[in-house]
Design a protein around this motif. Structure first.
Motif, PDB file in Angstrom:
ATOM      1  N   GLU A   1      -4.563 -10.008 -20.947  1.00  0.00           N
ATOM      2  CA  GLU A   1      -3.597  -8.960 -20.607  1.00  0.00           C
ATOM      3  C   GLU A   1      -4.347  -7.658 -20.259  1.00  0.00           C
ATOM      4  N   ALA A   2      -5.363  -7.342 -21.050  1.00  0.00           N
ATOM      5  CA  ALA A   2      -6.069  -6.074 -20.872  1.00  0.00           C
ATOM      6  C   ALA A   2      -6.786  -6.026 -19.523  1.00  0.00           C
ATOM      7  N   GLU A   3      -7.237  -7.194 -19.035  1.00  0.00           N
ATOM      8  CA  GLU A   3      -7.898  -7.208 -17.725  1.00  0.00           C
ATOM      9  C   GLU A   3      -6.895  -6.916 -16.620  1.00  0.00           C
ATOM     10  N   LEU A   4      -5.668  -7.400 -16.803  1.00  0.00           N
ATOM     11  CA  LEU A   4      -4.620  -7.065 -15.852  1.00  0.00           C
ATOM     12  C   LEU A   4      -4.320  -5.567 -15.902  1.00  0.00           C
ATOM     13  N   TRP A   5      -4.317  -4.991 -17.105  1.00  0.00           N
ATOM     14  CA  TRP A   5      -4.121  -3.548 -17.257  1.00  0.00           C
ATOM     15  C   TRP A   5      -5.205  -2.772 -16.511  1.00  0.00           C
ATOM     16  N   GLU A   6      -6.445  -3.283 -16.590  1.00  0.00           N
ATOM     17  CA  GLU A   6      -7.541  -2.582 -15.912  1.00  0.00           C
ATOM     18  C   GLU A   6      -7.339  -2.585 -14.407  1.00  0.00           C
ATOM     19  N   ARG A   7      -6.916  -3.732 -13.890  1.00  0.00           N
ATOM     20  CA  ARG A   7      -6.665  -3.808 -12.447  1.00  0.00           C
ATOM     21  C   ARG A   7      -5.561  -2.846 -12.059  1.00  0.00           C
ATOM     22  N   PHE A   8      -4.538  -2.800 -12.898  1.00  0.00           N
ATOM     23  CA  PHE A   8      -3.428  -1.883 -12.668  1.00  0.00           C
ATOM     24  C   PHE A   8      -3.937  -0.431 -12.688  1.00  0.00           C
ATOM     25  N   ASP A   9      -4.733  -0.098 -13.701  1.00  0.00           N
ATOM     26  CA  ASP A   9      -5.279   1.262 -13.818  1.00  0.00           C
ATOM     27  C   ASP A   9      -6.086   1.639 -12.580  1.00  0.00           C
ATOM     28  N   ASP A  10      -6.921   0.693 -12.111  1.00  0.00           N
ATOM     29  CA  ASP A  10      -7.751   0.972 -10.936  1.00  0.00           C
ATOM     30  C   ASP A  10      -6.882   1.286  -9.731  1.00  0.00           C
ATOM     31  N   ALA A  11      -5.851   0.465  -9.532  1.00  0.00           N
ATOM     32  CA  ALA A  11      -4.966   0.680  -8.380  1.00  0.00           C
ATOM     33  C   ALA A  11      -4.291   2.041  -8.493  1.00  0.00           C
ATOM     34  N   VAL A  12      -3.835   2.380  -9.689  1.00  0.00           N
ATOM     35  CA  VAL A  12      -3.110   3.640  -9.877  1.00  0.00           C
ATOM     36  C   VAL A  12      -4.043   4.831  -9.662  1.00  0.00           C
ATOM     37  N   ARG A  13      -5.272   4.728 -10.164  1.00  0.00           N
ATOM     38  CA  ARG A  13      -6.212   5.841  -9.988  1.00  0.00           C
ATOM     39  C   ARG A  13      -6.505   6.103  -8.512  1.00  0.00           C
ATOM     40  N   GLY A  14      -6.697   5.032  -7.758  1.00  0.00           N
ATOM     41  CA  GLY A  14      -6.969   5.183  -6.327  1.00  0.00           C
ATOM     42  C   GLY A  14      -5.790   5.836  -5.622  1.00  0.00           C
ATOM     43  N   TRP A  15      -4.614   5.419  -6.006  1.00  0.00           N
ATOM     44  CA  TRP A  15      -3.382   5.952  -5.414  1.00  0.00           C
ATOM     45  C   TRP A  15      -3.217   7.442  -5.759  1.00  0.00           C
ATOM     46  N   LEU A  16      -3.512   7.817  -6.984  1.00  0.00           N
ATOM     47  CA  LEU A  16      -3.396   9.227  -7.378  1.00  0.00           C
ATOM     48  C   LEU A  16      -4.378  10.092  -6.591  1.00  0.00           C
ATOM     49  N   ARG A  17      -5.587   9.558  -6.408  1.00  0.00           N
ATOM     50  CA  ARG A  17      -6.590  10.287  -5.633  1.00  0.00           C
ATOM     51  C   ARG A  17      -6.099  10.505  -4.208  1.00  0.00           C
ATOM     52  N   ALA A  18      -5.474   9.487  -3.658  1.00  0.00           N
ATOM     53  CA  ALA A  18      -5.023   9.567  -2.262  1.00  0.00           C
ATOM     54  C   ALA A  18      -3.985  10.676  -2.078  1.00  0.00           C
ATOM     55  N   TYR A  19      -3.314  11.062  -3.149  1.00  0.00           N
ATOM     56  CA  TYR A  19      -2.324  12.140  -3.059  1.00  0.00           C
ATOM     57  C   TYR A  19      -2.852  13.465  -3.624  1.00  0.00           C
ATOM     58  N   GLY A  20      -4.141  13.528  -3.897  1.00  0.00           N
ATOM     59  CA  GLY A  20      -4.737  14.795  -4.328  1.00  0.00           C
ATOM     60  C   GLY A  20      -4.477  15.170  -5.778  1.00  0.00           C
ATOM     61  N   TYR A  21      -4.111  14.208  -6.617  1.00  0.00           N
ATOM     62  CA  TYR A  21      -3.908  14.509  -8.043  1.00  0.00           C
ATOM     63  C   TYR A  21      -5.235  14.388  -8.789  1.00  0.00           C
ATOM     64  N   ARG A  22      -5.458  15.326  -9.727  1.00  0.00           N
ATOM     65  CA  ARG A  22      -6.705  15.337 -10.492  1.00  0.00           C
ATOM     66  C   ARG A  22      -6.429  15.020 -11.962  1.00  0.00           C
ATOM     67  N   PRO A  23      -7.391  14.359 -12.620  1.00  0.00           N
ATOM     68  CA  PRO A  23      -7.136  13.935 -14.003  1.00  0.00           C
ATOM     69  C   PRO A  23      -7.216  15.074 -15.008  1.00  0.00           C
TER      70      PRO A  23
END
Ligand code: ATP
Ligand code: MG
Length: 434
Positions: A18-40
């Motif tokens: 399950e956690a590996e699926l979460w990591e893939r999800f996190d990676d996708a979300v981080r890339g998407w946030l970057r594409a819209y100029g959001y910073r952590p």
């Protein structure tokens, strides 16, 4: 026999598959946030209790009955495990004067805590990705936040998440509506349930959100907030809708969408799926122009949303079945098999060297026969096994065995091992032998 200790009810272990699926999800979300100029931004998980009482509202479900609050036994401070991220994020932005540098687009992720009745899609520790934009007053950012969600659903291949929007207007407009709503509900007091009676004067808007079937007719006939909105509020709402249409993102206006937190004004929205049963809201947010001032800052407009990670992961599983899960499995490139005292050190070093060369390597631990080690190598999903036995150790070499194709095992000197494995994975174009 003593019982093993169990996790707290409603707080889940996320196991490796399950956690590996979460990591893939996190990676996708981080890339998407970057594409819209959001910073952590990263905030503490524990905050002073008054922060949430002030930000979320004293008479909300969260503050009244869902918070994990406690007194720090060492210094008597009233503390709370954060039930959501917006209040913390605003606190951090004010504490560090981030808005002096101009408007900010920020995101955060992590666990949130609410003492709710655990059920499918509703936990006591759950996770959110949250997005907040500070210093933007117009409907453009509201629309952008909504449209960016639509893009994420696309990128994750999630279908059938529908959008509901509403406008809560300004404080004054809500006040006038509230007075009329209370008057209307007073007239039907005997028809109200206990919950609704309790909220009649403290938070009547929430009564509109009641799931009690006996109240639905009454709610249907209640004064609608939309009818109390003035020109500026209507214009803002129209502005959001125009951009949603421009982007081709379908929506439904739900006049009963009020959200459970007090700080919202103007635009509110929810993304909802029918595939997860009762807990179908996967993402929710809206504008909260008053919150920064309410928490003692120089007033500035704000708008944000939060996604429920557990619910989105459940939806990913629902929609893609085992495929998403299998693809999530992290497989090593190389499995290092070794036997005999002399092979131990060179095998250990070879594994480190290969990692240094950029490969993912599983080094066999725990001994065992060659046969049993090769079984492990096969089960690991690795592409190649590197084998070092007495012979190899003596001559400073390793045997390289492809595990996923019928190819011969061959011996290479240890100093050429990384190169040979590179050739195996990427071909030997660099030698000009294409
Ligand atoms: P709900 O109506 O489902 O209780 P909410 O309005 O309390 O949701 P928000 O505070 O807006 O939820 O949080 C944003 C998102 O976080 C929700 O849409 C949902 O996906 C997720 N979420 C909220 N509470 C929980 C919980 N207890 N367990 C799992 N996910 C949650
Ligand atoms: Mg809730």
């Amino acid at each position: 026999m003593s019982q093993t200790i169990q996790a707290i009810r409603g707080m889940n272990d996320i196991l490796p598959d399950e956690a590996e699926l979460w990591e893939r999800f996190d990676d996708a979300v981080r890339g998407w946030l970057r594409a819209y100029g959001y910073r952590p931004i990263r905030m503490p998980i524990v905050e002073p209790t008054p922060l949430f009482a002030r930000a979320i509202g004293e008479v909300t479900d969260i503050v009244e009955k869902e918070m994990y609050s406690f007194v720090d036994a060492l210094n008597g401070e009233a503390l709370t495990l954060r039930p959501e991220g917006t209040a913390s994020c605003v606190r951090a932005v004010l504490q560090h004067s981030l808005l002096h540098a101009g408007p900010q687009r920020l995101w955060y992720a992590g666990p949130m805590f609410r003492h709710e009745r655990p059920q499918k899609g509703r936990y006591r520790q759950f996770h959110q990705f949250g997005v907040e934009a500070f210093g933007y007053a117009g409907p453009d950012i509201d629309a952008e936040q909504i449209v960016m969600c639509a893009r994420l659903w696309d990128e994750l291949a999630l279908s059938g998440i529908r959008l509901e929007i509403n406008s809560l207007g300004s404080t004054e407009e809500r006040q006038r509506h509230r007075a009329e709503l209370i008057a209307y509900l007073e007239c039907h007091r005997e028809a109200l349930d206990a919950d609704a009676r309790r909220r009649l004067h403290s938070n009547p808007l929430r009564i509109l959100d009641s799931k009690n079937p006996h109240l639905q007719e009454l709610i249907e006939g209640a004064p609608k907030l939309m009818d109390f909105l003035g020109e500026a509020s209507l214009e803002h709402f129209a502005g959001v809708q125009a951009l949603l249409k421009e982007a081709g993102v379908p929506y439904r206006i739900n006049p009963r969408l009020v959200r459970g937190l007090d700080y919202y004004n103007l635009t509110v929205f929810e993304w909802i799926t029918d595939k997860l049963g009762a807990q179908g809201t996967v993402c929710a947010g809206g504008r909260y122009d008053g919150l920064i001032g309410q928490l003692g800052g120089k007033p500035a407009p704000a708008c944000g949303f939060a996604m429920g990670v557990e619910r989105l992961i459940a939806l990913l599983r629902e929609e893609q079945g085992g495929v998403a899960v299998q693809a999530a499995r992290a497989e090593p490139d190389v499995y290092v098999v070794h036997q005999g005292a002399e092979a131990l050190a060179p095998a250990f070093r070879a594994a480190e060297d290969l990692r240094g060369a950029g490969f993912d390597v599983l080094w066999h631990c725990g001994g065992g026969s060659f046969k049993s080690q090769m079984k492990r190598a096969d089960a690991s999903g690795a592409q190649v096994a590197v084998i070092i036995g007495d012979d190899e150790a003596r001559e400073g070499s390793a045997s390289l065995k492809p595990l996923r194709e019928d190819a011969a095992q061959r011996r290479v000197p240890l100093e050429r091992l990384a190169e040979a494995i590179g050739d195996y994975f990427f071909g030997d174009e660099e030698d000009g032998n294409v």
